[in-house]
Motif scaffolding. Sequence first.
Motif, PDB file in Angstrom:
ATOM      1  N   PHE A  63     -75.886  18.585   7.105  1.00 27.19           N
ATOM      2  CA  PHE A  63     -74.964  17.753   6.321  1.00 27.19           C
ATOM      3  C   PHE A  63     -74.633  18.505   5.043  1.00 27.19           C
ATOM      4  CE2 PHE A  63     -73.559  14.758   3.189  1.00 27.19           C
ATOM      5  CZ  PHE A  63     -72.779  13.864   3.899  1.00 27.19           C
ATOM      6  N   CYS A  64     -73.334  18.648   4.752  1.00 26.64           N
ATOM      7  CA  CYS A  64     -72.933  19.340   3.533  1.00 26.64           C
ATOM      8  C   CYS A  64     -71.633  18.736   3.013  1.00 26.64           C
ATOM      9  CB  CYS A  64     -72.760  20.840   3.775  1.00 26.64           C
ATOM     10  SG  CYS A  64     -71.666  21.253   5.145  1.00 26.64           S
ATOM     11  N   SER A  65     -71.374  18.915   1.744  1.00 27.26           N
ATOM     12  CA  SER A  65     -70.147  18.408   1.131  1.00 27.26           C
ATOM     13  C   SER A  65     -69.188  19.559   0.885  1.00 27.26           C
ATOM     14  CB  SER A  65     -70.458  17.674  -0.180  1.00 27.26           C
ATOM     15  OG  SER A  65     -71.290  18.459  -1.009  1.00 27.26           O
ATOM     16  N   ASP A  66     -67.909  19.276   1.038  1.00 28.15           N
ATOM     17  CA  ASP A  66     -66.855  20.274   0.884  1.00 28.15           C
ATOM     18  C   ASP A  66     -66.083  19.958  -0.392  1.00 28.15           C
ATOM     19  OD1 ASP A  66     -65.066  22.287   1.294  1.00 28.15           O
ATOM     20  OD2 ASP A  66     -64.070  21.380   3.019  1.00 28.15           O
ATOM     21  N   ILE A  67     -66.449  20.611  -1.465  1.00 26.34           N
ATOM     22  CA  ILE A  67     -65.906  20.288  -2.779  1.00 26.34           C
ATOM     23  C   ILE A  67     -64.446  20.703  -2.917  1.00 26.34           C
ATOM     24  CG2 ILE A  67     -66.160  20.633  -5.257  1.00 26.34           C
ATOM     25  CD1 ILE A  67     -68.417  19.038  -4.011  1.00 26.34           C
ATOM     26  N   LYS A  68     -64.093  21.887  -2.417  1.00 22.54           N
ATOM     27  CA  LYS A  68     -62.738  22.421  -2.598  1.00 22.54           C
ATOM     28  C   LYS A  68     -61.914  22.428  -1.319  1.00 22.54           C
ATOM     29  CE  LYS A  68     -64.648  26.124  -4.096  1.00 22.54           C
ATOM     30  NZ  LYS A  68     -64.881  27.510  -4.564  1.00 22.54           N
ATOM     31  N   LEU A 231     -68.640  16.509   4.527  1.00 20.79           N
ATOM     32  CA  LEU A 231     -68.074  15.432   3.723  1.00 20.79           C
ATOM     33  C   LEU A 231     -66.930  15.970   2.877  1.00 20.79           C
ATOM     34  CD1 LEU A 231     -68.278  12.495   2.542  1.00 20.79           C
ATOM     35  CD2 LEU A 231     -69.753  13.491   0.778  1.00 20.79           C
ATOM     36  N   ALA A 232     -65.736  15.459   3.086  1.00 24.78           N
ATOM     37  CA  ALA A 232     -64.590  15.845   2.252  1.00 24.78           C
ATOM     38  C   ALA A 232     -64.791  15.257   0.859  1.00 24.78           C
ATOM     39  CB  ALA A 232     -63.289  15.332   2.870  1.00 24.78           C
ATOM     40  N   ALA A 233     -65.000  16.120  -0.129  1.00 22.80           N
ATOM     41  CA  ALA A 233     -65.369  15.639  -1.461  1.00 22.80           C
ATOM     42  C   ALA A 233     -64.397  16.083  -2.536  1.00 22.80           C
ATOM     43  CB  ALA A 233     -66.787  16.138  -1.813  1.00 22.80           C
ATOM     44  N   ASP A 234     -63.245  16.632  -2.155  1.00 21.42           N
ATOM     45  CA  ASP A 234     -62.307  17.084  -3.181  1.00 21.42           C
ATOM     46  C   ASP A 234     -61.780  15.917  -4.002  1.00 21.42           C
ATOM     47  OD1 ASP A 234     -61.128  16.185  -0.868  1.00 21.42           O
ATOM     48  OD2 ASP A 234     -59.513  17.656  -0.841  1.00 21.42           O
ATOM     49  N   ARG A 235     -61.430  14.805  -3.354  1.00 22.33           N
ATOM     50  CA  ARG A 235     -60.992  13.620  -4.098  1.00 22.33           C
ATOM     51  C   ARG A 235     -62.185  12.886  -4.693  1.00 22.33           C
ATOM     52  NH1 ARG A 235     -57.852   8.279  -1.627  1.00 22.33           N
ATOM     53  NH2 ARG A 235     -57.950   7.039  -3.546  1.00 22.33           N
ATOM     54  N   LEU A 236     -63.276  12.864  -3.968  1.00 18.14           N
ATOM     55  CA  LEU A 236     -64.476  12.174  -4.445  1.00 18.14           C
ATOM     56  C   LEU A 236     -64.979  12.770  -5.752  1.00 18.14           C
ATOM     57  CD1 LEU A 236     -66.663  10.039  -3.856  1.00 18.14           C
ATOM     58  CD2 LEU A 236     -67.844  11.764  -2.473  1.00 18.14           C
ATOM     59  N   MET A 237     -64.767  14.072  -5.945  1.00 17.21           N
ATOM     60  CA  MET A 237     -65.248  14.723  -7.157  1.00 17.21           C
ATOM     61  C   MET A 237     -64.531  14.234  -8.411  1.00 17.21           C
ATOM     62  SD  MET A 237     -67.801  16.569  -6.676  1.00 17.21           S
ATOM     63  CE  MET A 237     -67.777  17.415  -8.249  1.00 17.21           C
ATOM     64  N   ASP A 274     -74.244  20.046  -2.845  1.00 20.18           N
ATOM     65  CA  ASP A 274     -73.408  20.902  -3.686  1.00 20.18           C
ATOM     66  C   ASP A 274     -73.132  20.214  -5.025  1.00 20.18           C
ATOM     67  OD1 ASP A 274     -71.969  23.085  -4.430  1.00 20.18           O
ATOM     68  OD2 ASP A 274     -70.368  22.843  -2.961  1.00 20.18           O
ATOM     69  N   GLU A 275     -72.857  21.030  -6.054  1.00 28.07           N
ATOM     70  CA  GLU A 275     -72.661  20.530  -7.424  1.00 28.07           C
ATOM     71  C   GLU A 275     -73.836  19.647  -7.831  1.00 28.07           C
ATOM     72  OE1 GLU A 275     -70.353  21.574  -9.391  1.00 28.07           O
ATOM     73  OE2 GLU A 275     -69.163  22.668  -7.919  1.00 28.07           O
ATOM     74  N   ALA A 276     -75.039  20.180  -7.646  1.00 26.94           N
ATOM     75  CA  ALA A 276     -76.258  19.388  -7.842  1.00 26.94           C
ATOM     76  C   ALA A 276     -76.444  18.928  -9.281  1.00 26.94           C
ATOM     77  CB  ALA A 276     -77.484  20.205  -7.406  1.00 26.94           C
ATOM     78  N   HIS A 277     -75.814  19.604 -10.240  1.00 23.65           N
ATOM     79  CA  HIS A 277     -75.967  19.185 -11.629  1.00 23.65           C
ATOM     80  C   HIS A 277     -75.482  17.759 -11.854  1.00 23.65           C
ATOM     81  CE1 HIS A 277     -71.791  20.600 -11.456  1.00 23.65           C
ATOM     82  NE2 HIS A 277     -71.556  19.800 -12.476  1.00 23.65           N
ATOM     83  N   PHE A 307     -80.172  22.633  -2.822  1.00 24.86           N
ATOM     84  CA  PHE A 307     -79.297  22.338  -3.948  1.00 24.86           C
ATOM     85  C   PHE A 307     -78.423  23.548  -4.243  1.00 24.86           C
ATOM     86  CE2 PHE A 307     -82.999  19.579  -4.637  1.00 24.86           C
ATOM     87  CZ  PHE A 307     -82.377  18.357  -4.780  1.00 24.86           C
ATOM     88  N   ILE A 308     -77.143  23.300  -4.476  1.00 25.61           N
ATOM     89  CA  ILE A 308     -76.191  24.364  -4.836  1.00 25.61           C
ATOM     90  C   ILE A 308     -75.624  24.019  -6.200  1.00 25.61           C
ATOM     91  CG2 ILE A 308     -74.025  25.507  -4.282  1.00 25.61           C
ATOM     92  CD1 ILE A 308     -75.965  23.858  -1.516  1.00 25.61           C
ATOM     93  N   THR A 309     -75.762  24.926  -7.138  1.00 26.96           N
ATOM     94  CA  THR A 309     -75.265  24.691  -8.487  1.00 26.96           C
ATOM     95  C   THR A 309     -75.041  26.030  -9.175  1.00 26.96           C
ATOM     96  OG1 THR A 309     -75.657  23.437 -10.529  1.00 26.96           O
ATOM     97  CG2 THR A 309     -77.556  24.538  -9.557  1.00 26.96           C
TER      98      THR A 309
END
Length: 536
Positions: A63-68, A231-237, A274-277, A307-309
């Motif tokens: 399971f991973c999130s796709d920030i961009k 997980l599509a996270a571009d809008r979620l971010m 991703d973006e663990a901060h 964690f990815i940061t």
Amino acid sequence: MHEAGKLFIGASRHPDDRLKKPEYLQLSLANRHGLVTGATGTGKTVTLQMLAEGFSAAGVPVFCSDIKGDLSGIAALGEPKDFLLKRAEEIRFADYDNAAFPVIFWDLYGEKGHRVRATIAEMGPLLLARLMDATEAQEGVLNVAFKIADEGGLPLLDLKDLQALLTYMAGQAAAISERFGFVSKASIGALQRGLLVLEEQGAEHFFGEPALQITDIMRTAPDGRGVISVLAADRLMMNPRLYATFLLWLLSELFEALPEVGDPEKPKLVFFFDEAHLLFSEAPKVLLERVEQVVRLIRSKGVGIYFITQNPLDVPETVLAQLGNRVQHALRAYSPREQKAVRTAAETFRPNPDFRTEEAITLLATGEALVSTLEGKGAPSVVERTLIRPPAARIGPLSDEERRQVMAQSPVAGHYDTDLDRESAFEILMARAGKSVDATPATASNPEPSASPWGSSRDTQPSDTAAGRWKLPGFDPAEEEAAERQRSPRGTRSTGYQRETVLEAAMKSAARSVASQVANQLGRALVRGILGSLKR
């Protein structure tokens, strides 16, 4: 390069550019968690994709999130580009070949993936308080709300259920205060406003049914490869607090649902945060303690958390100490804080006599990293300067049409894409008040429900509201705040006695729920696992 029970990361090299040896991550130690850090543009996303591909090829769900949006390309066949072939030749990766991987796309908004939902009851009061940035007094009111819902048979599924329950509590504030300690209308009003903000930010898309089943992110494909949930996270971010809270909820669900397995030959699931901060930024102490507990204990359930940061300083030391597998891309060292981050990162590695770790971190090229993984009986390997292997799938995003094709072929296609709105707290409270169960706006001539789960009620006069929303009955917030300050001369919002009373009552209710072993998922409202529970 492939070895049984190992994930090939790349090849390390000597400072004089001579290759030394291949670097691996042992699958039997992959559930000891990990950390991928580095400045923007140094290759973290490609490293994440490479690791996800490796775990999938080994039969491990991911399971991973796709920030961009770049990570979506993992579902498409890679292209034999020159720089990728050159890297494969450079690290002597003879088995390198292009491939596409089994992927399920998810999206809280249902636009770029299958809808992801959770019920209010599953989220629990602690995470809801975090999501709304609630004060201690407001969190206490949420605890009381969940207690009342549990005792009164009021399933909390979506935002309108919690809005209706808070409206009821405002009308019954005096009676509720006698039983649970002081519950102020000011705190209830603040929570109502917080729910309105969540609604405007799109959180109503997240709360509801059908809720996500954990088994659907732990699938394997017919060919034995692990399915990669993206997980599509571009809008979620755009709402980072919702993003962090959602992933934290998902971790808590995994912790609660999965059995103890000890140390398996390979993980049952690998979870990339991703973006663990965003998880740790401004988090209250009690939440950080829960995160630390989950990271420490979920390992024995076969789940590896990575964690990815950008900066290792983003992760608290208590959590950082539990991340045994490290991939450190380049860091800048211009400001004092950046220099401190470089020193911190260097100190977490087992030194290599061939180079100075602190100096090497600032000299790494794109696609190059310092790598240290657990080996043997769990001891970290000597840090190596490593050229990361190229991914097999496409580097870059899918087109909209390609994404739709992947979603149409998904094993969960059609299951999560339609809302389910069954009877819950909103409808029950409306029925008890003798009203129809549509979302008719509350007005002076159409009063809010005030029927008590305990059988008695007190009439209230609600204020006008915007269409379709439940609002708090009319009161003067300034007057309530002044009254609350008078009760607490030093300005505290909740006394220790009141706080303990709420928690004791909540934990007793949780114990009763466990003892009864209710099969219905809604019966778990007060037994939310290590993060969603009311325990402290």
